[in-house]
Motif scaffolding. Structure first.
Motif, PDB file in Angstrom:
ATOM      1  N   MET A  99       0.837  -1.193   0.000  1.00 40.90           N
ATOM      2  CA  MET A  99       0.000   0.000   0.000  1.00 40.90           C
ATOM      3  C   MET A  99       0.879   1.253   0.000  1.00 40.90           C
ATOM      4  O   MET A  99       1.844   1.337   0.766  1.00 40.90           O
ATOM      5  N   GLU A 100       0.548   2.218  -0.859  1.00 38.96           N
ATOM      6  CA  GLU A 100       1.280   3.479  -0.845  1.00 38.96           C
ATOM      7  C   GLU A 100       0.863   4.276   0.380  1.00 38.96           C
ATOM      8  O   GLU A 100      -0.317   4.547   0.597  1.00 38.96           O
ATOM      9  N   ILE A 101       1.850   4.650   1.185  1.00 38.27           N
ATOM     10  CA  ILE A 101       1.593   5.359   2.436  1.00 38.27           C
ATOM     11  C   ILE A 101       1.863   6.850   2.305  1.00 38.27           C
ATOM     12  O   ILE A 101       1.149   7.678   2.875  1.00 38.27           O
ATOM     13  N   LEU A 102       2.884   7.182   1.541  1.00 37.68           N
ATOM     14  CA  LEU A 102       3.327   8.574   1.500  1.00 37.68           C
ATOM     15  C   LEU A 102       4.003   8.866   0.173  1.00 37.68           C
ATOM     16  O   LEU A 102       4.968   8.191  -0.193  1.00 37.68           O
ATOM     17  N   GLU A 103       3.479   9.841  -0.578  1.00 35.61           N
ATOM     18  CA  GLU A 103       4.160  10.286  -1.797  1.00 35.61           C
ATOM     19  C   GLU A 103       5.213  11.315  -1.413  1.00 35.61           C
ATOM     20  O   GLU A 103       4.954  12.199  -0.578  1.00 35.61           O
ATOM     21  N   LEU A 158      19.544  14.161   6.803  1.00 38.38           N
ATOM     22  CA  LEU A 158      18.590  13.384   7.573  1.00 38.38           C
ATOM     23  C   LEU A 158      17.286  14.164   7.680  1.00 38.38           C
ATOM     24  O   LEU A 158      17.282  15.326   8.102  1.00 38.38           O
ATOM     25  N   VAL A 159      16.194  13.500   7.315  1.00 38.14           N
ATOM     26  CA  VAL A 159      14.884  14.142   7.297  1.00 38.14           C
ATOM     27  C   VAL A 159      13.905  13.260   8.065  1.00 38.14           C
ATOM     28  O   VAL A 159      13.863  12.036   7.860  1.00 38.14           O
ATOM     29  N   LEU A 160      13.123  13.863   8.943  1.00 39.32           N
ATOM     30  CA  LEU A 160      12.130  13.142   9.731  1.00 39.32           C
ATOM     31  C   LEU A 160      10.733  13.453   9.213  1.00 39.32           C
ATOM     32  O   LEU A 160      10.440  14.584   8.793  1.00 39.32           O
ATOM     33  N   TYR A 161       9.863  12.442   9.273  1.00 39.59           N
ATOM     34  CA  TYR A 161       8.450  12.643   8.942  1.00 39.59           C
ATOM     35  C   TYR A 161       7.615  12.115  10.105  1.00 39.59           C
ATOM     36  O   TYR A 161       7.684  10.937  10.453  1.00 39.59           O
ATOM     37  N   ARG A 162       6.851  13.020  10.718  1.00 43.66           N
ATOM     38  CA  ARG A 162       5.975  12.626  11.810  1.00 43.66           C
ATOM     39  C   ARG A 162       4.811  13.610  11.909  1.00 43.66           C
ATOM     40  O   ARG A 162       4.965  14.813  11.661  1.00 43.66           O
ATOM     41  N   ASN A 163       3.658  13.043  12.228  1.00 44.49           N
ATOM     42  CA  ASN A 163       2.441  13.853  12.362  1.00 44.49           C
ATOM     43  C   ASN A 163       2.184  14.704  11.122  1.00 44.49           C
ATOM     44  O   ASN A 163       1.739  15.851  11.210  1.00 44.49           O
ATOM     45  N   GLY A 164       2.512  14.134   9.956  1.00 44.49           N
ATOM     46  CA  GLY A 164       2.252  14.837   8.706  1.00 44.49           C
ATOM     47  C   GLY A 164       3.212  15.951   8.383  1.00 44.49           C
ATOM     48  O   GLY A 164       3.004  16.707   7.421  1.00 44.49           O
TER      49      GLY A 164
END
Length: 627
Positions: A99-103, A158-164
């Motif tokens: 399933m695609e979660i994040l583009e 380094l890149v973080l993704y959280r809570n959109g």
């Protein structure tokens, strides 16, 4: 049995990048695609209940993945084929579709992993400049790197993704060389670079919940080869380089509440340095199981697995290589190659019961298994070399022979399947090789040829060749060829300027002139200073003494040069200098220059170019060595 052919490359499978959870393991399976001229890469799943590994993905372009939880993995792909995009997909190991979660609007994105608070960690590479694309600005050293192209002022972040939300946590000019994550913390080898990179970046920890960086090892302190966190701190394999320079074998350090301190001397290599052209997917060096450190080390001509538990203890010695390893439900699994074989997945039961878990590389062509041969090195000490006999060997016949010299120099040749060598044995050649002084697999003193290139190593190699000719009378001494790449290319260049023993040579991705190499290679200044013990400012004569180009005027051997125009490790100019020197002296010489390839051509270059390279070398040897 049918002979091994050059085009058999398309039938081989490469395995690696193995990761484990409590009840499963995932790895990458890669194959050369003749039609697409690339490598097809898919993810495979394996559990103890499986008879064979199970294919998870089918897009053929997916290799970057991480466990989200024991039953789910995430991976990066671009299944929608959108320009300048990629996406994060997730798939359950219990079944179902990905399933695609994040583009992601950044195509050069790599998934590092998941933290316990659902933060996703990515690594993103700077985009190419949108303007000024017809020129480059160079103002740091090195300004290019082999396999990466022009890297001047281009970094990974380094890149973080959280809570959109997206958050970049490293600075614009920070260079990242290694990343590990554990629970709620990110561990990074990094340094801020404005003009000059070092070989001793610092080790840092970042906790997203606190938005805080902590220094664990100060920069310019240790050359860290690898590290791994565990419940009581971090194990670090590193060296100071004070005694044996850049190639010094590491010792074990630990970072705990008292800081970073020496734990125990190891003094041997870390990881698998056995050469082969049949391992194009990365592996791993370290693992933690039940809070115990496990690691691999190259010994002589093979790889051994060790654990650290109140001292170092050997767990298992593979007769070939251990490329990647990990634990599932207290069972040890690894990807490796046995003697005369290619990579498969194995499980170790008990202390020495090795059970195959896959059958990707069941060979149906001729394989010549290396035979060990004793010889004495320049010090008169016993060493071991190897000989591959030709297909359908007849003791009453005479055969040509090819000496193959490994790169490094701090690597080794072992007994695993080597495609190019098997091709030559199937075409009626003896192939022989050894691990002279400068090679890995022993202690620091044996590997130390700083300031001695072309002397004791050259003497070792010729003593080995003489022993082979004395003991195997079916090798025609008037039909000998020599080849090698990188350090092996340097030594091939050196050999043709110092002896006429060989009637054909193929020098690959070589060094010919330490003076020009010094300021053109991506590792030039530091590597030259370390390996030759001087600089172009301090002792030009010493660098010239160890340069094969000085002796090219003595060469009589017809020589083929193989080089790539994006090889920034041993730049194209190194091969061109030798080529011109021979041609100016009316010696038969030829260069095959590969466009858009680099120093890794023979191991991970585009399949068509790997085929062409091997055809060029084989045809050259046939021309001068076959009656």
């Amino acid at each position: 049995m049918k002979p091994t052919t050059i085009n058999d490359l398309y039938s081989y499978t490469f395995l690696g990048n193995m990761k484990t959870s409590a009840n499963s393991l995932i790895f990458v399976k890669a194959n050369c695609s003749e039609e697409e001229n690339t490598y097809e890469q898919v993810l495979y799943d394996y559990r103890a209940s499986f008879e064979q590994p199970r294919q998870l993905t089918s897009f053929k372009k997916e290799s970057n993945f991480a466990y989200k939880d024991p039953n789910t993995i995430g991976f990066i792909s671009n299944r929608s084929m959108k320009k300048d995009r990629c996406a994060l997909y997730e798939i359950s190991l219990d079944g179902g579709e990905a399933m695609e979660i994040l583009e992601i609007d950044h195509p050069k994105t790599q998934l590092v992993g998941y933290l316990v608070d659902h933060t996703i960690v990515f690594l993103q590479e700077d985009e190419e400049e949108k303007t000024g694309s017809d020129y480059e600005v160079l103002d740091e050293t090195p300004f290019y790197r082999n396999g990466k192209g022009i890297t001047n002022k281009k970094r990974h972040h380094l890149v973080l993704y959280r809570n959109g939300q997206w958050e970049t946590i490293t600075e614009k000019l920070t260079d990242i060389s290694m990343i590990k994550i554990d629970h709620d913390t990110i561990y990074v080898l990094k340094e801020e670079v404005k003009h000059k990179f070092s070989y001793k970046p610092g080790l840092y920890a970042y906790q997203p919940s606190l938005k805080k960086w902590t220094t664990l090892v100060e920069p310019n302190t240790l050359m860290i080869q690898d590290f791994i966190p565990f419940s009581k701190g971090i194990y670090v394999f590193a060296s100071t380089g004070a005694e044996y320079g850049l190639n010094q074998n590491p010792d074990l350090y630990i970072i705990d509440e008292d800081g970073c301190h020496f734990l125990e001397k190891w003094g041997y290599s870390l990881g698998n340095t056995v050469g082969t052209d049949m391992a194009s997917v990365p592996g791993n060096l370290l693992a933690i199981h039940d809070d115990i450190l496990y690691f691999t080390s190259t010994k002589d001509d093979h790889v051994e697995l060790y654990r650290y538990q109140d001292g170092f203890h050997k767990v298992y010695a593979m007769d070939g290589t251990i490329h990647a390893f990990g634990f599932v439900e207290n069972s040890l699994y690894f990807i490796g190659a046995k003697e005369g074989a290619l990579q498969e997945l194995y499980c170790l039961k008990g202390e020495d019961a090795l059970l195959p878990c896959s059958s990707f590389n069941a060979l149906d062509s001729h394989v010549s298994v290396p035979r060990r041969i004793q010889y004495k090195d320049f010090e008169g000490k016993e060493q071991v070399g190897y000989v591959l006999y030709p297909i359908d060997f007849d003791p009453d016949k005479s055969y040509p022979g090819i000496l193959d010299i490994h790169g490094g120099p701090k690597t080794v040749y072992g007994t695993v399947f080597y495609h190019e060598m098997q091709v030559w044995t199937s075409r009626g050649y003896f192939v022989f090789f050894c691990n002279p002084h400068g090679s890995d697999g022993k202690d620091d003193a044996f590997a130390d040829i700083r300031g001695k290139y072309g002397t004791i190593d050259y003497e070792d190699i010729l003593l080995f060749v003489d022993t082979v000719l004395d003991q195997i009378l079916q090798i025609d001494p008037e039909r000998l060829g020599v080849t090698g790449g990188s350090y092996g290319g340097f030594m091939t260049n050196w050999i043709i300027g110092h002896t006429n023993k060989f009637k054909a040579a193929a020098s690959q991705r070589s060094i010919s002139n330490w003076i020009s190499f010094y300021n053109t290679s991506d590792i030039g200044p530091e590597f030259t200073k370390d390996q030759q013990g001087t600089t172009i400012e301090d002792d030009l004569e010493k660098l010239w003494f160890h340069s094969p180009l000085q002796y090219a005027k003595q060469a009589k051997t017809p020589t083929l040069f193989i080089h790539s125009d994006e090889d920034y490790r041993c730049p194209l100019s190194e091969g061109l200098q030798m080529l011109n020197a021979l041609l100016q002296n009316d010696i038969e010489a030829r260069m095959c220059m590969f466009h858009q390839e680099n120093h890794e051509l023979s191991r991970s270059g585009r399949p068509h170019d790997r085929i062409k390279r091997l055809e060029e070398i084989t045809n050259w040897m046939d021309k001068y060595l076959k009656k």
